[in-house]
Design a protein around this motif. Structure first.
Motif, PDB file in Angstrom:
ATOM      1  N   TYR A  84      57.752  -2.306   9.605  1.00 38.74           N
ATOM      2  CA  TYR A  84      57.954  -2.150   8.162  1.00 38.74           C
ATOM      3  C   TYR A  84      58.293  -3.515   7.581  1.00 38.74           C
ATOM      4  CZ  TYR A  84      58.406   2.959   8.765  1.00 38.74           C
ATOM      5  OH  TYR A  84      58.191   4.281   9.054  1.00 38.74           O
ATOM      6  N   ILE A  85      57.568  -3.889   6.508  1.00 44.09           N
ATOM      7  CA  ILE A  85      57.781  -5.193   5.885  1.00 44.09           C
ATOM      8  C   ILE A  85      57.816  -5.016   4.374  1.00 44.09           C
ATOM      9  CG2 ILE A  85      56.868  -7.522   5.591  1.00 44.09           C
ATOM     10  CD1 ILE A  85      55.444  -7.127   8.297  1.00 44.09           C
ATOM     11  N   CYS A  86      58.868  -5.537   3.757  1.00 45.46           N
ATOM     12  CA  CYS A  86      59.001  -5.462   2.302  1.00 45.46           C
ATOM     13  C   CYS A  86      59.419  -6.842   1.797  1.00 45.46           C
ATOM     14  CB  CYS A  86      60.027  -4.401   1.922  1.00 45.46           C
ATOM     15  SG  CYS A  86      60.146  -4.126   0.139  1.00 45.46           S
ATOM     16  N   PRO A  87      58.464  -7.761   1.636  1.00 45.18           N
ATOM     17  CA  PRO A  87      58.816  -9.142   1.258  1.00 45.18           C
ATOM     18  C   PRO A  87      59.585  -9.240  -0.049  1.00 45.18           C
ATOM     19  CG  PRO A  87      56.502  -8.963   1.908  1.00 45.18           C
ATOM     20  CD  PRO A  87      57.011  -7.571   1.765  1.00 45.18           C
ATOM     21  N   GLU A  88      59.309  -8.332  -0.980  1.00 42.19           N
ATOM     22  CA  GLU A  88      59.948  -8.416  -2.290  1.00 42.19           C
ATOM     23  C   GLU A  88      61.339  -7.813  -2.323  1.00 42.19           C
ATOM     24  OE1 GLU A  88      55.566  -8.496  -4.311  1.00 42.19           O
ATOM     25  OE2 GLU A  88      56.607  -6.610  -4.004  1.00 42.19           O
ATOM     26  N   ALA A  89      61.837  -7.362  -1.166  1.00 41.98           N
ATOM     27  CA  ALA A  89      63.214  -6.879  -1.088  1.00 41.98           C
ATOM     28  C   ALA A  89      64.202  -7.978  -1.439  1.00 41.98           C
ATOM     29  CB  ALA A  89      63.503  -6.327   0.301  1.00 41.98           C
ATOM     30  N   THR A  90      63.829  -9.241  -1.161  1.00 45.37           N
ATOM     31  CA  THR A  90      64.736 -10.352  -1.467  1.00 45.37           C
ATOM     32  C   THR A  90      64.801 -10.649  -2.957  1.00 45.37           C
ATOM     33  OG1 THR A  90      62.924 -11.916  -1.056  1.00 45.37           O
ATOM     34  CG2 THR A  90      64.408 -11.439   0.783  1.00 45.37           C
ATOM     35  N   LEU A  91      63.975  -9.987  -3.764  1.00 43.47           N
ATOM     36  CA  LEU A  91      64.025 -10.152  -5.217  1.00 43.47           C
ATOM     37  C   LEU A  91      64.936  -9.121  -5.872  1.00 43.47           C
ATOM     38  CD1 LEU A  91      60.224 -10.816  -5.863  1.00 43.47           C
ATOM     39  CD2 LEU A  91      62.073 -12.504  -5.788  1.00 43.47           C
ATOM     40  N   LEU A  92      65.532  -8.250  -5.056  1.00 46.14           N
ATOM     41  CA  LEU A  92      66.528  -7.303  -5.536  1.00 46.14           C
ATOM     42  C   LEU A  92      67.900  -7.977  -5.585  1.00 46.14           C
ATOM     43  CD1 LEU A  92      65.529  -4.233  -3.319  1.00 46.14           C
ATOM     44  CD2 LEU A  92      65.183  -4.385  -5.785  1.00 46.14           C
ATOM     45  N   SER A  93      68.843  -7.306  -6.234  1.00 51.34           N
ATOM     46  CA  SER A  93      70.225  -7.773  -6.148  1.00 51.34           C
ATOM     47  C   SER A  93      70.728  -7.591  -4.724  1.00 51.34           C
ATOM     48  CB  SER A  93      71.103  -6.994  -7.124  1.00 51.34           C
ATOM     49  OG  SER A  93      71.191  -5.623  -6.719  1.00 51.34           O
ATOM     50  N   VAL A  94      71.821  -8.230  -4.390  1.00 48.80           N
ATOM     51  CA  VAL A  94      72.360  -8.146  -3.028  1.00 48.80           C
ATOM     52  C   VAL A  94      72.689  -6.699  -2.662  1.00 48.80           C
ATOM     53  CG1 VAL A  94      74.324  -8.772  -1.567  1.00 48.80           C
ATOM     54  CG2 VAL A  94      73.237 -10.505  -3.004  1.00 48.80           C
ATOM     55  N   ASP A  95      73.287  -5.968  -3.567  1.00 48.46           N
ATOM     56  CA  ASP A  95      73.668  -4.576  -3.280  1.00 48.46           C
ATOM     57  C   ASP A  95      72.440  -3.693  -3.100  1.00 48.46           C
ATOM     58  OD1 ASP A  95      76.325  -5.254  -3.411  1.00 48.46           O
ATOM     59  OD2 ASP A  95      76.585  -4.607  -5.500  1.00 48.46           O
ATOM     60  N   ASN A  96      71.454  -3.837  -3.971  1.00 48.44           N
ATOM     61  CA  ASN A  96      70.237  -3.031  -3.848  1.00 48.44           C
ATOM     62  C   ASN A  96      69.453  -3.399  -2.585  1.00 48.44           C
ATOM     63  OD1 ASN A  96      70.772  -1.629  -6.184  1.00 48.44           O
ATOM     64  ND2 ASN A  96      69.425  -2.844  -7.472  1.00 48.44           N
ATOM     65  N   ASN A  97      69.448  -4.668  -2.257  1.00 48.87           N
ATOM     66  CA  ASN A  97      68.786  -5.102  -1.031  1.00 48.87           C
ATOM     67  C   ASN A  97      69.459  -4.480   0.190  1.00 48.87           C
ATOM     68  OD1 ASN A  97      66.983  -6.856   0.567  1.00 48.87           O
ATOM     69  ND2 ASN A  97      68.872  -7.899   1.116  1.00 48.87           N
ATOM     70  N   ALA A  98      70.785  -4.408   0.164  1.00 50.24           N
ATOM     71  CA  ALA A  98      71.531  -3.792   1.269  1.00 50.24           C
ATOM     72  C   ALA A  98      71.161  -2.319   1.424  1.00 50.24           C
ATOM     73  CB  ALA A  98      73.032  -3.933   1.029  1.00 50.24           C
ATOM     74  N   THR A  99      71.067  -1.609   0.309  1.00 50.73           N
ATOM     75  CA  THR A  99      70.699  -0.186   0.364  1.00 50.73           C
ATOM     76  C   THR A  99      69.312  -0.004   0.960  1.00 50.73           C
ATOM     77  OG1 THR A  99      72.058   0.291  -1.586  1.00 50.73           O
ATOM     78  CG2 THR A  99      70.342   1.892  -1.023  1.00 50.73           C
ATOM     79  N   LEU A 100      68.359  -0.833   0.526  1.00 49.22           N
ATOM     80  CA  LEU A 100      66.991  -0.712   1.029  1.00 49.22           C
ATOM     81  C   LEU A 100      66.935  -1.000   2.525  1.00 49.22           C
ATOM     82  CD1 LEU A 100      63.964  -0.330   0.554  1.00 49.22           C
ATOM     83  CD2 LEU A 100      63.823  -2.761  -0.020  1.00 49.22           C
ATOM     84  N   MET A 101      67.578  -2.072   2.976  1.00 50.12           N
ATOM     85  CA  MET A 101      67.533  -2.419   4.397  1.00 50.12           C
ATOM     86  C   MET A 101      68.142  -1.319   5.258  1.00 50.12           C
ATOM     87  SD  MET A 101      68.188  -6.539   4.678  1.00 50.12           S
ATOM     88  CE  MET A 101      69.841  -6.475   4.007  1.00 50.12           C
ATOM     89  N   GLN A 102      69.236  -0.752   4.816  1.00 49.42           N
ATOM     90  CA  GLN A 102      69.873   0.313   5.604  1.00 49.42           C
ATOM     91  C   GLN A 102      68.997   1.559   5.653  1.00 49.42           C
ATOM     92  OE1 GLN A 102      74.075   0.964   4.663  1.00 49.42           O
ATOM     93  NE2 GLN A 102      74.307  -1.188   4.110  1.00 49.42           N
ATOM     94  N   GLU A 103      68.316   1.864   4.555  1.00 47.91           N
ATOM     95  CA  GLU A 103      67.406   3.017   4.567  1.00 47.91           C
ATOM     96  C   GLU A 103      66.220   2.764   5.494  1.00 47.91           C
ATOM     97  OE1 GLU A 103      66.233   4.892   1.004  1.00 47.91           O
ATOM     98  OE2 GLU A 103      68.206   4.774   0.038  1.00 47.91           O
ATOM     99  N   MET A 104      65.741   1.533   5.537  1.00 43.63           N
ATOM    100  CA  MET A 104      64.641   1.202   6.442  1.00 43.63           C
ATOM    101  C   MET A 104      65.064   1.389   7.891  1.00 43.63           C
ATOM    102  SD  MET A 104      63.127  -2.180   4.444  1.00 43.63           S
ATOM    103  CE  MET A 104      61.808  -2.532   5.609  1.00 43.63           C
TER     104      MET A 104
END
Length: 522
Positions: free
Chosen positions: A180-200
Motif C-alpha cells: 500500500y502506497i499513499c504518497p500524498e499522505a505527507t500533504l495531510l496535517s500531522v494528526d490526519n497523517n497519523a490516523t491514515l497510517m494507523q488505519e493502513m
C-alpha cells in the motif's frame, strides 16, 4: 470410477491422476497506489474510488491522464504546480533561495497545487514497475492563489483524510496487492497523517496480504539540525499496531522525472505574466527583447512553449528561476521508487532478497546527506524500536537505499522487510493451494495430499535459496494429521489443521571482519 454405479456389462475406462496438485505462487510485488489524479474515466465509465489494475504506464495514461490535443499543440499538462518568487529581508535558513538584483528571493509553492501520485507512478515504472492497482480518490483541487510561508511544511487542504481512507477501504476487497502506497499522505496535517497510517497498518494486519510503505512529513525539506524532531513525530504517529507490516524511508529524493518542457511561465505567480515581468524585466532596467516577448504573451500571439524558450534565451534570471522551480517540483516521496525497486528485485532474485544496497533510477540528489552516525538513530531506536530506512549518498558510488527494516525493529521475528514479505508469500500461496481441499474428507488421504503439495512447494523454494538449511529437512517441515496437528474433536468440528515450520533467510545487515597480526615466518 465408482464400481457400484456400473449396471451393465462392457469395458470402462478410469483415468487416474499421475501427479498431485501444485501450489501456484502468488505475485509478490503488486503495489496499490492511493491518491489524486488529473481524471479517472475510460469510455464513459468512472474509475473514481475503484481499485483498477494496470500493467503499464500507458494503461495509467489511458484512464487517469488528460488527453493530449492534436499536433502542433503542446501535450496536456498532467501536473501543474504553482510557485511564487517571494522577496526576503534576509537569506532564509530553510527552503530554496536565489539572488535577483542583489536581493534574496525564496521559491515557494502554492500548497493547494502540490500532488505526488502522478510523478510517483512515473518513478515506479522507471524503476521496473509492472502490475499495479490505482485507487483515484478525486481530481486536483483549486489553487489558493498564494504561497506558503518560507520554510513551512506543505499541507494541501485539497488532500482530505476521509477521501484517502475511503480509497484505502476499497482495497479490502482486493487480495492481490502486496504493497500500500499513499504518497500524498505527507500533504495531510500531522494528526490526519497519523490516523491514515494507523488505519493502513490495521488493514494490513487484518488482511495479512500486504505491507505499507510510508514517507515521512518533513523529509521533503529537512532541517539539518532539528530533523530528528520529524522522525520522533513520525514514530509517535504510527502507533503500536501492525508495525511488522510497515516500513518507512527517509528522506525524500530529488529526481529527474519532470523535464524542462513540463514547466513554463504559467507555473509562476498563478500564470500572472505581469508579476513575472516586474521581476525579470523591471522598469528602468528593461530589455527590449524581453518586453516584446512579454507583450506577445499578453496578446496571445505566441504559444506557451515558444514563449518559454524565448524567455529562457533572453533572460538569465528567468532561466535560473525555472531551474530552481524544476528542482523543487522534482523532489518526491521515495515510496513510488521503492515499490519499483522491490518489483525489480523480486523478479530478478526473489522476494527473500532485501530491497537495499541498490540505487533508485531517476534519483539524482537528496535534500539531506546522512552520515553513518546520523543513520544509527534512524536504524535502531531503543525506546520505540521503530526503524527508519535511510537513503544515503556515498562518494564515488551514488545514492543507495541503505536500510532493510520494518517498523518493528525490536522484533527478532519481523525486523526485516524480506522476512515479513517472504512469510506473507508462503502464507498466501499455501492458503490458495489448500482452498481446493475445502469440503474434502478429513482423512489420511487428504492429509497426505496436502503434505505432498506443500512439501513440493517449499522444497522448490529452498532450492531457489528462499529458505536456509543444508538439507530440505533443515529448511522446512509440514505436519498434518490426527495426533500431530489435530485432535478427534477437531475432526468432529470439521477442522483440518496444517503446521508449517520454515527457516527463513535473514539479511547480513552487519558484516564483521576480524584481523589478527601474526609474526613473520621464514
Amino acid at each position: 470410477m465408482n464400481l457400484s454405479t456400473i449396471k451393465s456389462p462392457g469395458v470402462y475406462i478410469d483415468e487416474e491422476n499421475a501427479f498431485s496438485n501444485t501450489v501456484i505462487p502468488v505475485q509478490t510485488a503488486v503495489p496499490a497506489f492511493i491518491g489524486y489524479t488529473p481524471r479517472a474515466d475510460y469510455e464513459g465509465k468512472s474509475y473514481f474510488n475503484v481499485a483498477q489494475k494496470i500493467t503499464s504506464f500507458s494503461d495509467f495514461q489511458a484512464i487517469y491522464c488528460l488527453p493530449n490535443p492534436s499536433a502542433p499543440s503542446a501535450p496536456a499538462k498532467q501536473y501543474n504546480p504553482q510557485y511564487y518568487i517571494v522577496k526576503q529581508v534576509s537569506q532564509p535558513q530553510n527552503g530554496d533561495c536565489i539572488s535577483i538584483n542583489d536581493s534574496n528571493y525564496s521559491i515557494v509553492p502554492d500548497p493547494n497545487t502540490i500532488y505526488y501520485l502522478y510523478n510517483s507512478i512515473r518513478l515506479f515504472y522507471e524503476n521496473g514497475g509492472g502490475d499495479a492497482y490505482i485507487v483515484s480518490v478525486g481530481k486536483y483541487g483549486s489553487p489558493s492563489g498564494s504561497p506558503i510561508n518560507t520554510g513551512e511544511q506543505i499541507v494541501n487542504p485539497n488532500v482530505k483524510l476521509n477521501e484517502l481512507t475511503n480509497g484505502l477501504a476499497v482495497l479490502k476487497c482486493e487480495l492481490e496487492p502486496t504493497m500500500y502506497i499513499c504518497p500524498e499522505a505527507t500533504l495531510l496535517s500531522v494528526d490526519n497523517n497519523a490516523t491514515l497510517m494507523q488505519e493502513m497498518l490495521i488493514q494490513n494486519t487484518e488482511m495479512q496480504t500486504s505491507i505499507s510503505i510510508f514517507d515521512i512529513i518533513g523529509a521533503r525539506n529537512p532541517d539539518p539540525i532539528k530533523y530528528m524532531n520529524d522522525i520522533e513525530t513520525f514514530r509517535t504517529a504510527t502507533g503500536s499496531k501492525g508495525l511488522c507490516y510497515g516500513t518507512a524511508y527517509y528522506p525524500f529524493v530529488g529526481t529527474t522525472i519532470m523535464q524542462d518542457t513540463d514547466l513554463d511561465y504559467t507555473n509562476l505567480f498563478g500564470g500572472d505574466i505581469q508579476q513575472l515581468a516586474t521581476l525579470i524585466n523591471p522598469e528602468g532596467n528593461s530589455n527590449s527583447t524581453l518586453t516584446a516577448i512579454i507583450d506577445a504573451i499578453k496578446e496571445g500571439n505566441i504559444s506557451s512553449q515558444q514563449a518559454n524558450n524565448a524567455l529562457k534565451n533572453s533572460s538569465k534570471t528567468y532561466a535560473t528561476i525555472m531551474k530552481h522551480v524544476l528542482a523543487d517540483a522534482n523532489v518526491l516521496p521515495a515510496s513510488g521508487g521503492i515499490a519499483g525497486v522491490i518489483t525489480t528485485i523480486d523478479n530478478q532474485e526473489g522476494v527473500w532478497y532485501s530491497p537495499a544496497n541498490t540505487s533508485i533510477v531517476g534519483v539524482c540528489s537528496l535534500p539531506i546527506n546522512l552520515s553513518e552516525s546520523q543513520q544509527a538513530d534512524l536504524n535502531v531506536d531503543v525506546v520505540s524500536g521503530k526503524s527508519i530506512n535511510a537513503i544515503r549518498s556515498f562518494p564515488g558510488i551514488g545514492i543507495l537505499i541503505w536500510g532493510a527494516r520494518t517498523l518493528d525493529g525490536n522484533s527478532q521475528d519481523w525486523r526485516y522487510i524480506a522476512v515479513r514479505r517472504t512469510i506473507t508469500f508462503i502464507e498466501q500461496s499455501s492458503k490458495f493451494a489448500c482452498s481446493s481441499y475445502v469440503f474434502q474428507p478429513n482423512d489420511k488421504n487428504t492429509w497426505e495430499s496436502i503434505k505432498t503439495v506443500l512439501g513440493n512447494f517449499l522444497n522448490n523454494l529452498w532450492k531457489q535459496g528462499g529458505l536456509q538449511g543444508a538439507t530440505a529437512s533443515d529448511a522446512f517441515s509440514v505436519q498434518c494429521g490426527l495426533g500431530t496437528t489435530m485432535t478427534s474433536e477437531d475432526i468432529l468440528n470439521g477442522i483440518l489443521r496444517v503446521v508449517i515450520n520454515v527457516a527463513i533467510v535473514h539479511p547480513a545487515e552487519y558484516i564483521t571482519i576480524e584481523f589478527q597480526v601474526q609474526m613473520a615466518e621464514s
